[in-house]
Design a protein around this motif. Sequence first.
Motif, short mmCIF file in Angstrom:
data_model
loop_
_atom_site.label_atom_id
_atom_site.label_comp_id
_atom_site.label_asym_id
_atom_site.label_seq_id
_atom_site.Cartn_x
_atom_site.Cartn_y
_atom_site.Cartn_z
N THR A 106 0.83 -1.22 0.00
CA THR A 106 0.00 0.00 0.00
C THR A 106 0.86 1.26 0.00
O THR A 106 0.33 2.37 0.14
CB THR A 106 -0.92 0.04 1.24
OG1 THR A 106 -0.10 -0.09 2.41
CG2 THR A 106 -1.94 -1.09 1.22
N LEU A 130 6.49 -0.79 -9.37
CA LEU A 130 5.16 -1.18 -9.81
C LEU A 130 4.46 -1.99 -8.72
O LEU A 130 3.25 -1.84 -8.49
CB LEU A 130 5.28 -2.00 -11.10
CG LEU A 130 4.05 -2.13 -11.97
CD1 LEU A 130 3.49 -0.78 -12.36
CD2 LEU A 130 4.40 -2.92 -13.23
N ILE A 164 5.15 -1.78 -5.48
CA ILE A 164 4.88 -0.91 -4.32
C ILE A 164 3.56 -0.19 -4.60
O ILE A 164 3.44 0.51 -5.60
CB ILE A 164 6.03 0.10 -4.10
CG1 ILE A 164 7.33 -0.63 -3.77
CG2 ILE A 164 5.66 1.09 -3.00
CD1 ILE A 164 8.57 0.27 -3.72
N GLY A 165 2.58 -0.42 -3.75
CA GLY A 165 1.27 0.21 -3.94
C GLY A 165 0.32 -0.59 -4.82
O GLY A 165 -0.75 -0.10 -5.17
N SER A 166 0.68 -1.83 -5.16
CA SER A 166 -0.18 -2.60 -6.07
C SER A 166 -1.25 -3.41 -5.34
O SER A 166 -2.06 -4.09 -5.97
CB SER A 166 0.68 -3.52 -6.94
OG SER A 166 1.29 -4.50 -6.12
N THR A 211 -2.48 -7.08 -6.18
CA THR A 211 -3.23 -7.42 -7.39
C THR A 211 -2.34 -7.91 -8.53
O THR A 211 -2.84 -8.35 -9.56
CB THR A 211 -4.03 -6.20 -7.91
OG1 THR A 211 -3.10 -5.14 -8.20
CG2 THR A 211 -5.04 -5.73 -6.88
N LEU A 212 -1.03 -7.78 -8.37
CA LEU A 212 -0.11 -8.24 -9.42
C LEU A 212 0.62 -9.51 -9.01
O LEU A 212 1.15 -10.23 -9.85
CB LEU A 212 0.93 -7.16 -9.74
CG LEU A 212 0.39 -5.79 -10.20
CD1 LEU A 212 1.54 -4.82 -10.44
CD2 LEU A 212 -0.44 -5.93 -11.47
N GLY A 249 -4.75 3.17 0.60
CA GLY A 249 -5.03 2.26 -0.52
C GLY A 249 -6.48 2.29 -0.97
O GLY A 249 -7.35 2.86 -0.30
N LEU A 290 -8.91 -2.83 -5.92
CA LEU A 290 -8.17 -1.76 -6.60
C LEU A 290 -8.72 -1.39 -7.99
O LEU A 290 -9.15 -0.27 -8.22
CB LEU A 290 -6.67 -2.11 -6.68
CG LEU A 290 -5.73 -1.16 -7.42
CD1 LEU A 290 -5.84 0.27 -6.91
CD2 LEU A 290 -4.30 -1.63 -7.35
#
Lengths: 462, 462
Positions: free
Chosen positions: A148, A196, A198-200, A203-204, A422, A461
């Motif tokens: 997040t 990418l 960091i903050g995903s 979901t990845l 987030g 997200l």
Amino acid sequence: MENNFIISAVMTIFSKDRVLFDYQSILIYGKDLTDVLPPPHALCVVFPQDKNELVSLVHFANEHRLSLVPSGGRTGYSGGAVAKQNDIIVSFEKMNHIVDFNAADKTLHCEAGVTLKAIQDYAKQLDLFYPVDFASAAECQIGGNIATNAGGLHVIRYGSTRQWVMGLTVITGRGDILGCNKGLVKNATGYDFRHLFIGSEGTLGFITHAILKLTALPKKTKVILFSVSNNQAITILLSVLQQAVSLIAFEFFCHTAMQCVMQAEQIAFPFQKNTDFYGLFEYESDDTVDLIIEKILQDQLNKNNISEILMSHHEKEANHLWRYRKGISRSLKKYFPYKFDLAVLPSTIFSFMRAAADLLRNKYAALETVWFGHVGDGNLHVNVLKPETVSEKDFAVRCAEISETIYAVIQHFNGSICAEHGVGLLKKPYLHYSKSDSEIQYMRGIKNIFDPNHVMNPGKLI
Amino acid sequence: MENNFIISAVMTIFSKDRVLFDYQSILIYGKDLTDVLPPPHALCVVFPQDKNELVSLVHFANEHRLSLVPSGGRTGYSGGAVAKQNDIIVSFEKMNHIVDFNAADKTLHCEAGVTLKAIQDYAKQLDLFYPVDFASAAECQIGGNIATNAGGLHVIRYGSTRQWVMGLTVITGRGDILGCNKGLVKNATGYDFRHLFIGSEGTLGFITHAILKLTALPKKTKVILFSVSNNQAITILLSVLQQAVSLIAFEFFCHTAMQCVMQAEQIAFPFQKNTDFYGLFEYESDDTVDLIIEKILQDQLNKNNISEILMSHHEKEANHLWRYRKGISRSLKKYFPYKFDLAVLPSTIFSFMRAAADLLRNKYAALETVWFGHVGDGNLHVNVLKPETVSEKDFAVRCAEISETIYAVIQHFNGSICAEHGVGLLKKPYLHYSKSDSEIQYMRGIKNIFDPNHVMNPGKLI
């Protein structure tokens, strides 16, 4: 039957004692601190011990189109870790080891399930400092912090989590293990997947390991709690201080927040008289800086910008003064607050606040709102409290309405609907207020690259 | 005929005087500082003045499957801006305006074609500081700095370009305009495309505007040039200094570098006696820090780690001492150097150097190599000089061989084949030494999302 097959298969990946499927465990591991969402459901909770088990799980999930929900310390406020029917909850509780410490590079290599507090304490033992901090440090896990890009109390000085991540090991939604950046200070070999992930928000793929940079401990710090007659005075003080000294934190909160925290923490009102707003700042103290601060505060008192001040003289007092700020979020819990986590450019925070407050007063006069936040970062936490007489359902409907109102203002200010908590499930319907349609399309494209079958925290997200 | 059609069409997007198609212009705008690549080719050079023109160009390129090569200050060393047959070169020379400055947030909004020097000077006029710096500041453009996440001389203290970018406007390879982050300090609304474009070398789209953070000017600084008897002493000094004070730069270079720079700059040897290695550091000076530094240097002299020292007493002297380091790259130009831009963990830089030097000595004893770099960042620049007797072609073959040798060592050290100069054309064949096959596959996937027809700088990076 199908479910039993899945659970048996999962038990071949994890040892039997690391798969739970009783409802109580799902209630615990399948939700975060969000109260406004329906209770969680899931097939089971698994507790991986290493990344190979996770790779097997991701492959299995792809094969059977299952969804995997990462579960860290579950201290989020956006429902990012909330599980639904047929999800498999993946707890990082057993991946909680510090792998090693590189003294020359001052970097710490750890598993994703290590708590923020454990990292802070480890650093302190080495006379070093991991400077990201928030009230939930003892529960939240570094994997969740990274997923997040958690901010917190020291962003004004030290930046968000992103700034301290020198490397990540991730397992993508396709089941590939990627070692992203591996701790290098300089690396210009194209797209930086570390940033990418960091903050995903899971979901990845899963973040399994992180390499974190540590820094020098700050010198002795002092904390000042102060009251002001108007919010303009807060920005004036911030601006004057920032030109003169280096601040570690600069926070503000309204009188309702003060009342809630006093009641919850059973602490006395610290000032002589009530004002609408209070603030708190922390700085690295030495004789020279102390004199500068003293002069600034005296000047602001003379100008009647500041009303009263309290200064800490030792760590215990500093911790006590911080309670008035750190206790706010916890103190609101019993009012079922609907939480906004907004950011605008720091320079426009009070213009935004005025615009938002006017709207709330005009359209929702009966609803009590609590305002606090990190002024220097442009990050405003607005909490709308549920009146006792209103049902949870009706309150949810009204909050959805308020969201549209507030987020339209955020859009006008080019701000963020999620500053540091987030998007998760809760803010997802409003993402378009912060991101353009085409940006959201590109986000979906990226998701499809890393997780084509949408097994990774689907529905969150984007 | 086809080409004429394209050029006429391009002239409908740009005014006639902003399209050049003479070979001389293509030679100028279609290459960077790389000497080892064949001369550039292209259809034409265009000079957009705003982002709408660029959007039209990208749409046109997609329609006709043309390729667009961004051309900034062209100071790169990896061929990232080198054009080939049928490319359209896009110069940012006319997008060189500072749009505005936000005094409260200390952020600068500018077009991509502004030179680094112009940004540094603008900040200085405001008594502020844009801290990224390198020798090519007067020519390189901020768009190129961002596209390669340029590092430079101050990374040890201020980080790379990435750290100073608060927002980007980009035009993707599909022709969409994205406003990435818009200057916010906190923003947790999912994937941060700003960080994906930083370091993407023009392969995902054009960077048209940036919002940069400025910071306080450092206090008066001092520069120390020193010589050491062995490279071990350099890391010892760095480590002792880093524990005691805050360094702005810490550089090192070998005796051959010293000889080249002396000759090219026509400056005298600054010491009494030759040693294998020299170093330079800069720090923020005040009476307390000066005393600490003096004590450390004296101690290191007594221990025979340092051989000699020269200290600057005013800015002019500081600039003079810096010439011995900043002039190196320029001074090597006449030897057609093959440049390695390597990074490992800072703690392992000299182990890596030893391993690499041994290999070079054993396998290529006849080739002269020049070593310099940013020790504190783990960034080593190895330059292999072309012997006069060897043809350029033979030299290129030999350098390709050396590359495989050196990059195998980099891979063993988990390092980067490109620390700060980017991958471009030149390092692309070796990317797999730093990134795993699956990581490269994901990179290709991302490229396809942003630029499905591969119109953006195709053939570079991946």
